[in-house]
Design a protein around this motif. Structure first.
Motif, short mmCIF file in Angstrom:
data_model
loop_
_atom_site.label_atom_id
_atom_site.label_comp_id
_atom_site.label_asym_id
_atom_site.label_seq_id
_atom_site.Cartn_x
_atom_site.Cartn_y
_atom_site.Cartn_z
N THR A 157 0.71 -1.45 -0.10
CA THR A 157 -0.38 -0.22 -0.25
C THR A 157 0.78 1.43 0.25
N GLY A 158 2.27 1.39 0.37
CA GLY A 158 3.03 2.21 0.11
C GLY A 158 3.31 3.22 0.95
N LEU A 159 2.92 2.69 2.44
CA LEU A 159 3.11 2.64 3.80
C LEU A 159 4.33 2.37 4.56
N GLY A 160 5.32 2.04 3.54
CA GLY A 160 6.55 2.19 3.92
C GLY A 160 7.30 3.02 4.21
N THR A 161 6.99 4.38 3.54
CA THR A 161 7.49 5.71 3.97
C THR A 161 6.98 6.03 5.46
N ALA A 162 5.31 5.34 5.73
CA ALA A 162 5.11 5.79 7.20
C ALA A 162 5.87 5.25 8.51
N VAL A 163 7.13 4.49 8.33
CA VAL A 163 8.59 4.30 9.95
C VAL A 163 8.86 5.56 9.66
N LYS A 164 8.79 6.24 9.18
CA LYS A 164 9.85 7.61 9.37
C LYS A 164 8.74 8.24 9.97
N PHE A 165 7.74 8.37 10.46
CA PHE A 165 7.30 9.17 11.97
C PHE A 165 7.21 8.72 13.04
N ILE A 166 8.52 7.43 13.39
CA ILE A 166 8.09 6.90 14.44
C ILE A 166 9.65 8.00 14.48
N PRO A 167 9.66 9.24 15.85
CA PRO A 167 10.74 9.89 16.13
C PRO A 167 12.26 9.34 16.94
N ARG A 168 13.09 10.19 16.75
CA ARG A 168 14.22 9.90 16.79
C ARG A 168 14.39 9.03 19.01
N PRO A 169 13.86 10.49 19.45
CA PRO A 169 13.39 10.06 21.19
C PRO A 169 13.19 7.89 21.15
N VAL A 170 12.25 8.24 20.62
CA VAL A 170 10.86 6.43 21.12
C VAL A 170 12.09 5.43 20.45
N VAL A 171 13.58 6.15 19.19
CA VAL A 171 13.53 4.45 18.62
C VAL A 171 15.27 4.58 19.51
N VAL A 172 15.63 5.56 20.10
CA VAL A 172 16.55 5.25 20.86
C VAL A 172 16.66 5.27 21.50
N GLY A 173 15.46 4.68 22.40
CA GLY A 173 14.82 4.54 23.35
C GLY A 173 14.17 2.93 23.82
N PHE A 174 13.54 2.31 23.24
CA PHE A 174 13.97 0.75 22.61
C PHE A 174 14.46 0.34 22.40
N THR A 175 16.30 0.99 21.50
CA THR A 175 17.24 0.34 21.31
C THR A 175 17.87 0.12 22.29
N ASN A 176 18.11 0.91 22.66
CA ASN A 176 18.94 1.05 24.59
C ASN A 176 17.54 -0.22 25.21
N GLY A 177 16.55 0.31 25.33
CA GLY A 177 16.06 -0.95 26.68
C GLY A 177 16.57 -2.64 25.51
N ILE A 178 15.47 -2.80 24.73
CA ILE A 178 16.28 -3.67 23.86
C ILE A 178 17.60 -4.45 24.37
N ALA A 179 19.21 -3.18 24.51
CA ALA A 179 20.31 -3.44 24.44
C ALA A 179 20.44 -4.77 26.27
N VAL A 180 19.75 -3.61 27.13
CA VAL A 180 20.12 -3.83 28.32
C VAL A 180 19.70 -4.84 28.18
N ILE A 181 18.52 -5.73 27.60
CA ILE A 181 17.70 -6.77 28.06
C ILE A 181 19.18 -8.22 27.55
N ILE A 182 19.01 -7.59 26.44
CA ILE A 182 19.87 -8.84 25.76
C ILE A 182 20.71 -8.91 26.83
N ALA A 183 21.72 -8.20 26.79
CA ALA A 183 23.34 -7.79 28.32
C ALA A 183 22.78 -9.07 29.26
N SER A 184 21.23 -8.44 29.61
CA SER A 184 20.81 -9.29 31.26
C SER A 184 20.70 -10.91 30.43
N THR A 185 20.24 -11.08 29.77
CA THR A 185 19.82 -12.68 29.25
C THR A 185 20.83 -13.60 29.51
#
Length: 567
Positions: free
Chosen positions: A93-121
């Motif tokens: 449907t051409g909505l691939g460009t909609a991903v750009k609407f996820i702002p930088r603080p949200v992307v960095v936040g869940f990326t930081n969180g995922i990294a911490v969880i992976i390390a703890s496992t």
């Protein structure tokens, strides 16, 4: 030949990563290998990026672990299939460009969180702790690790620390040598030669089956469709974000341009096929894509060879995998967690507004202590509220006075001579997340532009962290091309944000000017130096245009005759 060598190289790099991601996700190591084989081949063959490498990644570890714990293997396969269908819909449907609407603080936040969880496992396997079952939640897991830390194995710890040291040394001093492979080979050889008493793939999983993955249709349970919808959306969004971020990295390294919607279609097909062969969810892998390019990849053939390399390993060398120590795989994942964490972004984020810092912090904490789905939802709500606040703050009502008009003359373009070695672009409206890709209009024309580029910000009413990052990336790209970039006319909010973020480090303090008149004066000062790098030619020796964000009006457009606004 370059694609062949690159494909083989990245195939060996993908080997330990695929197994490590699978084990961290709570499934047998072959699930990661089957995903890398099936999805890796499909993503390269059908994708919209010429050098993208697909397969399992760290972004999925947290989600997959939770799905496996709650719904079992069939629930995971159903969820992956559903995510694949959602990705097909996004791409179709051409909505691939909609991903750009996820702002930088949200992307960095869940990326930081995922990294911490992976390390703890990975703490349990890295230190060889004796724990029957590690809790799935972060806080109970940390407490369980702390209570049982006295049971650590000196041999496993030494092996893991040695593997970690080897990887770091390769990254720092021998970048062309894949440190993951060296650590895996040396660690496995040590276990075999010295018969070290550590846990291996063989002792925990019984080894890896030899031969090709076989078709296995998961059992569909209608009662799970609704509960799995939310995790499926999370997997689809993570896959879309990760694959498009990886494709952007590929574009920067190769100068190519990917097709986001075609890429998402390929990701959708890959995530439909991967679970049918017992594989994990798949997406574009940034580190493996970068390795692929550095190894000389030019076409998608390299990615397909990477998958075939894994096929050969699984068919002919699977019995040897039972000797691979889990401490070494844990060390590999600790490095992956550090690299994916985007920790360098945190100091930059802390220079932003309190609302954006809060968005990042809430997303990070919810990712670690709750779950990724809730974290992204909360982060997007906070980002939307911040967006509304920024837009409303830039709306003003002011009286037009003689002084107001007089001060505005420095900003208008009428009656100003624009030399042939200068081109001017302008940004209209708020430059917030969702609009940050508009600068691609300029970057696509960069080889044909003159030595000095002026970016006029007088009509840019607001900027956020995502827009600021895009502007920084744009400035770096312009300078790498050998050109000079001058910014002028920034209003109060953008000027303050750029000052707080120390934006002058990207363009030079004297290249941020108050008005277009000052910018043209600065350009005349820079011209003698710029001329040595870019002698006058026919490709750019023409009157500059003023184009950006779909606005193709010329400098003599009637819009420029409006009452000038105060800086």
């Amino acid at each position: 030949m370059s694609d062949l060598l690159a494909g083989i190289t990245v195939g060996f790099v993908a080997l330990p990563l695929a197994m490590a991601f699978a084990i961290a996700s709570g499934v047998p190591p072959q699930a990661g290998l089957y995903c890398a084989i099936v999805a890796g081949f499909v993503i390269s063959a059908l994708g919209g990026s010429s050098t993208q490498i697909g397969g399992p990644t760290g972004a999925f570890v947290v989600v997959v672990f939770g799905i496996i714990a709650k719904y079992g293997a069939d629930g995971l396969f159903m969820c992956t299939l559903m995510a694949g269908v959602l990705l097909l819909i996004l791409g179709g449907t051409g909505l691939g460009t909609a991903v750009k609407f996820i702002p930088r603080p949200v992307v960095v936040g869940f990326t930081n969180g995922i990294a911490v969880i992976i390390a703890s496992t990975q703490i349990k396997d890295f230190f060889g702790l004796r724990i029957d079952k590690v809790p799935g939640e972060f806080a109970p897991r940390v407490m369980a690790l702390a209570r049982n830390f006295s049971s650590f194995s000196p041999v496993a710890t030494t092996l893991g620390a040695g593997a970690l040291l080897v990887i770091i040394l390769c990254i720092l001093f021998v970048k062309r040598v894949p440190g993951y492979i060296v650590a895996l080979f040396l660690g496995t050889a040590a276990v075999v030669l010295f018969r070290l008493p550590v846990e291996t793939i063989g002792t925990r999983f019984g080894g890896i089956p030899s031969g090709l993955p076989t078709l296995r249709v998961p059992q569909f349970r209608m009662d799970l469709l609704q509960p799995l919808m939310s995790p499926a959306i999370t997997v689809a969004m993570l896959g879309a974000i990760e694959s498009l971020m990886s494709a952007v990295v590929s574009d920067r390294m190769t100068g190519d341009k990917h097709n986001p919607n075609v890429e998402l279609l390929a990701q959708g097909v890959a995530n439909i096929l991967s679970p049918l062969f017992g594989g994990l969810p798949a997406t574009g892998a940034i580190a493996r894509t970068a390795t692929n390019i550095r190894s000389g990849a030019k076409t998608p053939v390299a990615g397909m060879i990477h998958a075939l390399t894994l096929v050969v390993i699984v068919v002919f060398a699977a019995p040897l995998a039972r000797f691979i120590p889990l401490a070494v795989l844990a060390a590999i994942l600790l490095v992956v967690a550090y690299n994916m964490g985007e920790w360098r972004e945190i100091p930059e984020l802390l220079k932003l507004s309190a609302f954006e810092i809060g968005t990042w912090l809430v997303t990070f904490l919810l990712t670690v202590f709750a779950d990724l789905t809730n974290a992204v939802e909360a982060g997007m709500i906070l980002a939307a509220l911040t967006f509304i606040r920024k837009v409303t703050q830039t709306t003003t009502v002011s009286e037009v006075t003689e002084e107001y008009i007089r001060e505005g003359h420095a900003h208008i373009l009428q009656h100003k001579e624009i030399p042939s070695y200068v081109t001017i672009f302008r940004i209209h409206g708020p430059f917030l997340f969702g609009a940050s890709d508009k600068l691609d209009v300029v970057l696509s024309r960069l080889p044909d532009l003159p030595p000095i580029i002026i970016l006029r910000l007088r009509n840019m009413t607001a900027i956020d962290s995502t827009g600021l990052q895009a502007l920084q990336t744009f400035a770096d790209r312009v300078h790498r091309s050998g050109r000079e970039l001058i910014l002028c006319g920034a209003r109060e909010q953008p000027a303050r944000r750029m000052r707080d973020a120390e934006f002058h480090q990207h363009v030079g303090e004297h290249n941020i000017c108050q008005s277009v008149a000052d910018a043209l004066d600065r350009a005349r000062t820079l011209w003698p130096v710029a001329a040595k790098r870019h002698p006058v030619g026919t490709t750019w020796g023409r009157r500059s245009t003023d184009i950006l964000a779909g606005d193709a009006r010329t400098l003599t457009d009637s819009a420029e005759h409006e009452v000038p606004e105060k800086f």
